[in-house]
Design a protein around this motif. Sequence first.
Motif, mmCIF file in Angstrom:
data_model
loop_
_atom_site.group_PDB
_atom_site.id
_atom_site.type_symbol
_atom_site.label_atom_id
_atom_site.label_comp_id
_atom_site.label_asym_id
_atom_site.label_seq_id
_atom_site.Cartn_x
_atom_site.Cartn_y
_atom_site.Cartn_z
ATOM 1 N N TYR B 62 0.810 -1.438 -0.399
ATOM 2 C CA TYR B 62 0.204 -0.415 -0.156
ATOM 3 C C TYR B 62 0.756 0.851 0.085
ATOM 4 O O TYR B 62 2.223 1.145 0.515
ATOM 5 N N TYR B 63 0.229 2.415 -0.020
ATOM 6 C CA TYR B 63 0.743 3.667 -0.583
ATOM 7 C C TYR B 63 0.466 4.574 0.754
ATOM 8 O O TYR B 63 -0.790 4.023 0.917
ATOM 9 N N ASP B 64 1.299 5.254 1.314
ATOM 10 C CA ASP B 64 0.366 6.638 1.839
ATOM 11 C C ASP B 64 0.300 7.514 1.272
ATOM 12 O O ASP B 64 0.506 7.647 -0.134
ATOM 13 N N ASP B 65 -0.135 8.488 1.991
ATOM 14 C CA ASP B 65 -0.457 9.886 0.929
ATOM 15 C C ASP B 65 0.601 10.625 0.436
ATOM 16 O O ASP B 65 0.174 12.038 -0.385
ATOM 17 N N THR B 66 1.819 10.901 1.303
ATOM 18 C CA THR B 66 2.250 11.236 0.933
ATOM 19 C C THR B 66 3.291 10.514 -0.574
ATOM 20 O O THR B 66 3.997 11.138 -1.120
ATOM 21 N N GLY B 67 3.055 9.322 -0.376
ATOM 22 C CA GLY B 67 3.861 8.533 -1.239
ATOM 23 C C GLY B 67 5.051 7.348 -1.260
ATOM 24 O O GLY B 67 5.382 6.872 -1.912
ATOM 25 N N LEU B 130 11.083 4.803 1.010
ATOM 26 C CA LEU B 130 10.612 6.457 1.436
ATOM 27 C C LEU B 130 10.647 7.369 0.286
ATOM 28 O O LEU B 130 11.367 7.006 -0.891
ATOM 29 N N CYS B 131 9.471 8.129 0.497
ATOM 30 C CA CYS B 131 9.066 8.682 -1.182
ATOM 31 C C CYS B 131 10.211 9.473 -1.322
ATOM 32 O O CYS B 131 11.006 9.795 -2.341
ATOM 33 N N GLU B 132 11.159 10.086 -0.372
ATOM 34 C CA GLU B 132 11.698 11.371 -0.448
ATOM 35 C C GLU B 132 12.808 11.952 0.648
ATOM 36 O O GLU B 132 12.279 11.952 1.876
ATOM 37 N N GLU B 133 14.178 11.489 0.704
ATOM 38 C CA GLU B 133 15.225 12.202 1.480
ATOM 39 C C GLU B 133 15.563 12.750 0.873
ATOM 40 O O GLU B 133 16.334 14.102 1.839
ATOM 41 N N GLU B 134 16.450 13.495 -0.120
ATOM 42 C CA GLU B 134 17.639 14.376 -0.435
ATOM 43 C C GLU B 134 17.176 15.545 -1.047
ATOM 44 O O GLU B 134 18.194 16.269 -0.178
ATOM 45 N N GLY B 146 9.273 12.127 6.841
ATOM 46 C CA GLY B 146 9.159 13.811 8.248
ATOM 47 C C GLY B 146 7.977 13.953 7.789
ATOM 48 O O GLY B 146 7.075 14.352 9.062
ATOM 49 N N ASN B 147 7.053 13.030 7.147
ATOM 50 C CA ASN B 147 5.172 13.138 7.066
ATOM 51 C C ASN B 147 5.714 10.984 8.128
ATOM 52 O O ASN B 147 4.105 11.527 8.917
ATOM 53 N N ILE B 148 5.851 10.312 7.781
ATOM 54 C CA ILE B 148 5.673 9.400 9.166
ATOM 55 C C ILE B 148 6.026 9.478 10.161
ATOM 56 O O ILE B 148 4.832 9.653 10.857
ATOM 57 N N THR B 149 6.704 10.606 10.670
ATOM 58 C CA THR B 149 7.004 10.641 12.248
ATOM 59 C C THR B 149 6.135 12.254 12.636
ATOM 60 O O THR B 149 6.523 12.485 13.809
ATOM 61 N N LEU B 184 -3.511 8.474 5.765
ATOM 62 C CA LEU B 184 -3.178 9.172 6.072
ATOM 63 C C LEU B 184 -1.559 8.740 6.324
ATOM 64 O O LEU B 184 -0.762 7.649 7.096
ATOM 65 N N PRO B 185 0.283 9.526 6.550
ATOM 66 C CA PRO B 185 1.244 9.109 6.628
ATOM 67 C C PRO B 185 1.903 8.594 8.084
ATOM 68 O O PRO B 185 2.358 8.232 8.323
ATOM 69 N N TYR B 186 0.839 9.698 9.017
ATOM 70 C CA TYR B 186 1.204 9.836 10.160
ATOM 71 C C TYR B 186 1.499 8.412 10.611
ATOM 72 O O TYR B 186 0.230 7.219 11.030
ATOM 73 N N ARG B 187 2.521 7.987 11.980
ATOM 74 C CA ARG B 187 2.701 6.912 12.038
ATOM 75 C C ARG B 187 2.574 6.696 13.724
ATOM 76 O O ARG B 187 3.653 7.246 13.821
ATOM 77 N N GLU B 188 1.827 5.958 14.362
ATOM 78 C CA GLU B 188 2.490 5.512 15.946
ATOM 79 C C GLU B 188 2.284 4.099 16.611
ATOM 80 O O GLU B 188 2.667 4.174 17.239
ATOM 81 N N ASN B 189 2.304 3.478 15.396
ATOM 82 C CA ASN B 189 2.570 2.009 15.848
ATOM 83 C C ASN B 189 4.184 1.193 15.146
ATOM 84 O O ASN B 189 3.939 0.113 15.238
ATOM 85 N N ILE B 190 5.336 2.126 14.987
ATOM 86 C CA ILE B 190 5.970 1.780 14.500
ATOM 87 C C ILE B 190 7.085 1.367 15.947
ATOM 88 O O ILE B 190 7.558 1.818 16.855
ATOM 89 N N GLU B 191 7.488 -0.102 15.909
ATOM 90 C CA GLU B 191 7.832 -0.098 17.333
ATOM 91 C C GLU B 191 9.870 -0.317 16.465
ATOM 92 O O GLU B 191 10.082 -0.145 18.103
ATOM 93 N N ALA B 192 9.982 0.043 15.847
ATOM 94 C CA ALA B 192 11.396 -0.368 15.470
ATOM 95 C C ALA B 192 11.647 0.113 13.831
ATOM 96 O O ALA B 192 10.511 -0.324 13.317
ATOM 97 N N PHE B 193 12.945 1.049 13.505
ATOM 98 C CA PHE B 193 12.545 0.631 12.419
ATOM 99 C C PHE B 193 14.400 0.959 12.077
ATOM 100 O O PHE B 193 14.746 1.301 12.833
ATOM 101 N N ILE B 194 14.812 0.525 10.929
ATOM 102 C CA ILE B 194 15.565 -0.218 10.674
ATOM 103 C C ILE B 194 16.043 -0.110 9.023
ATOM 104 O O ILE B 194 15.465 0.007 8.425
ATOM 105 N N GLU B 195 16.857 0.474 9.182
ATOM 106 C CA GLU B 195 17.778 1.211 7.751
ATOM 107 C C GLU B 195 19.339 0.933 7.352
ATOM 108 O O GLU B 195 19.670 1.428 8.563
ATOM 109 N N LEU B 196 19.069 0.096 6.317
ATOM 110 C CA LEU B 196 20.604 -0.606 6.071
ATOM 111 C C LEU B 196 21.098 1.048 5.136
ATOM 112 O O LEU B 196 20.253 1.311 4.113
ATOM 113 N N HIS B 197 22.015 1.650 5.311
ATOM 114 C CA HIS B 197 22.468 2.555 4.082
ATOM 115 C C HIS B 197 24.178 2.615 3.524
ATOM 116 O O HIS B 197 25.470 1.779 3.995
ATOM 117 N N ILE B 198 24.732 2.961 2.578
ATOM 118 C CA ILE B 198 26.240 2.828 2.343
ATOM 119 C C ILE B 198 26.196 4.026 3.029
ATOM 120 O O ILE B 198 25.700 5.101 3.377
#
Lengths: 423, 423
Positions: B62-67, B130-134, B146-149, B184-198
């Motif tokens: 699914y998408y949220d409304d931010t994309g 995630l739709c956008e970071e840069e 930023g919309n999720i949080t 809606l993008p905002y979430r309060e049910n995230i128990e953990a976020f894990i990001e792998l990145h270079i």
Amino acid sequence: MKVYSRTSFPLPVEQLNAMVEWLSGFTENKGSGVTRLLYSEEWLEAQEALKRKMEEGGLDTYYDDTGNLFGRLEGTIDADSTVLTGSHIDSVVNGGKYDGAYGIIASFLAVEHLYRKYGRPSKTIEVVSLCEEEGSRFPLTFWGSGNITGVYKDKDITHIADKSGVSLKEAMNKAGFGRGIHRLPYRENIEAFIELHIEQGSVLEKSCNSLGVVTHIVGQRRYTVSIKGKSNHAGTTPMQDRHDAMTTAAELITYITAKVQKADPHLVATVGKLDATPNVPNVIAEEVSFTLDIRHYDEGMLEKVCAEIFQHFEVVSQEKKVNISFSQWTDVKPVEMDAFLQEKAIGVSTRQQLSFQKMLSGAGHDAQLFGTHCPTSLIFVPSVNGVSHSPEEYTKAEDLTQGVQMLTELLYEMAYDKGGEEK
Amino acid sequence: MKVYSRTSFPLPVEQLNAMVEWLSGFTENKGSGVTRLLYSEEWLEAQEALKRKMEEGGLDTYYDDTGNLFGRLEGTIDADSTVLTGSHIDSVVNGGKYDGAYGIIASFLAVEHLYRKYGRPSKTIEVVSLCEEEGSRFPLTFWGSGNITGVYKDKDITHIADKSGVSLKEAMNKAGFGRGIHRLPYRENIEAFIELHIEQGSVLEKSCNSLGVVTHIVGQRRYTVSIKGKSNHAGTTPMQDRHDAMTTAAELITYITAKVQKADPHLVATVGKLDATPNVPNVIAEEVSFTLDIRHYDEGMLEKVCAEIFQHFEVVSQEKKVNISFSQWTDVKPVEMDAFLQEKAIGVSTRQQLSFQKMLSGAGHDAQLFGTHCPTSLIFVPSVNGVSHSPEEYTKAEDLTQGVQMLTELLYEMAYDKGGEEK
């Protein structure tokens, strides 16, 4: 106490000021200072108007084939050997009323007065309005004095053009010069050249002296220093892993400044231009290039300090693991002014109770080219706030007057019979 | 010795590489790296293709409304509380194949493998693209996280537009978002976020570790420092009479660099941009402005060092008689990653004999926004030569693989029943 001065004359301040205003009227863009570029319409009008004024004052006038204008009082005893005095008629874009122009005006007023009071001199005196010094229109400087002194003798000017693509030759021809109509510019009969000029600095203003007798025109070297480091992320690159062209440049500039300040009080160095790549806030600079302009009256001092600076570049290059290179694009040697003329100027100033000091010229002047060709004297009057090349350029009338007074006496001593009396 | 790993699977390097290549194909300007700007055609194609791939892997999408795009494996015991893993799908202009994309690919491959091998988890796992970071298209960053949080909850985006004048809202609507169609993008049910990145730096490459467990994402402050001196002639102004904006800037940069190097090994400061006026070789610089980017994981350290730097500015300003002012335009607080998740990641790496180290993130990441909202973990894989935001961005396949391996095990430990066995 009566001030000793054979030549002192009630030079009306109004007359001097009026002539400054009059000459500044020959300009492009009226209202934004003086813009009088070589061979432009305004330039030609100014030379022609000066020519008429010289003739009204009793001088014989002629141009040379470069466009230098001369007003001549032929000597009664020695007609050939010439005491030459003047400065340049061209200006920078939106420059001031005094730079160059004052030297011509002072020379004209002095010679006109001497002629009126004493008639013809024993030695020939010529007032010269040199056609170009600034390099504002074409990428070359001292076109007037350089032609008189032979510096441009073998210069190929074929490819020299202004910003609009008009070639130097074309502009010259259009103004009536460079076509063999007038006499050749090169001269070997100049016994002395005397130039009055505004200081373009604050030394005289600070010392409250009206006159500066220049001992040397400093040598100038200009370099571009290029630092090649490594572009990298501003957040993820620890300080010790950086090859930062910007911090290296900062360190070199700080080093150069301290070095120069310590080496000699007369040494000056300027980093006026700096360009960084990619020049964005969050990226470590990959490349930085900056200019270094360094000046002193002693070529040995320039050589020594530059060598030490460049040695330091090598040390920093290895330490910071960045590449540092430099290239020189200007090398003007220092020129000493004639010692005998300096003493003469000092003698005149002392006797006339004019406040003066010996000093250096940190800027280039036509006297620099004459200085390696014939005995030359350069004399400064103060610049208010040290400002020049700006419509704000200003010298107080009393200082302008004292310059004319000293020049008049100096010319008298050099070109008139000793002990000559008033007509 | 047998390496302990319940989840280890023969992840074919080819499959990982193929997916990196596949995702990098959704780009403007093919052949010049990856350009995938928020809400562009290529961006939408990439999200849609990922959506299909997730569905093929058995995930509910699914998408949220931010994309932001989600691929969900609903938990058998705890359906609501979610372990979220992923990164951002957008890129800079002419960026690389790994920045953002790797985190999404790794998350998808890990979750797909877990589902195939163990079926549904006890706790819900979601892969997020995630739709956008840069901040490459619009002048704002972290639009997705930023919309999720909730960071963008009350943000007025009316006047935000890209370089061609297309507004954020218009672009969003055109791509199908911001119209209330999706949740809606905002979430309060995230128990953990894990990001792998270079990593986007060289720390891991230099230490020869495959994984970096991030302890803190550093805080960032950015300033513009402006020095107003006095323009003057490079030749006629003695060194001691100058009010030189360039030498002042050089001294400040040298001071800042030394100060920062001495204060703490983790502190970094960058002067990446410098502009001088009038920026000509033979005129003393009137004005110089430069940027200062300073980062550390401890806000107290940032505060202390910046205060000392600005105090020094005052001293120099008085000493050099120049005006020094500064203005801050970025103030991002440091964010600590969750200590429990760090320990978990370290435990997994140790047991699986993956080479790892604790480290800082000097760059900003979506994990920064999640980090103040929910327990968050950020894990790095090495960047060859520390290069990123460039087509040359590259991470070796073995490192990419180790990242996926560690993420798989971590997700297993967090979302599957303890002691769960293979299907």
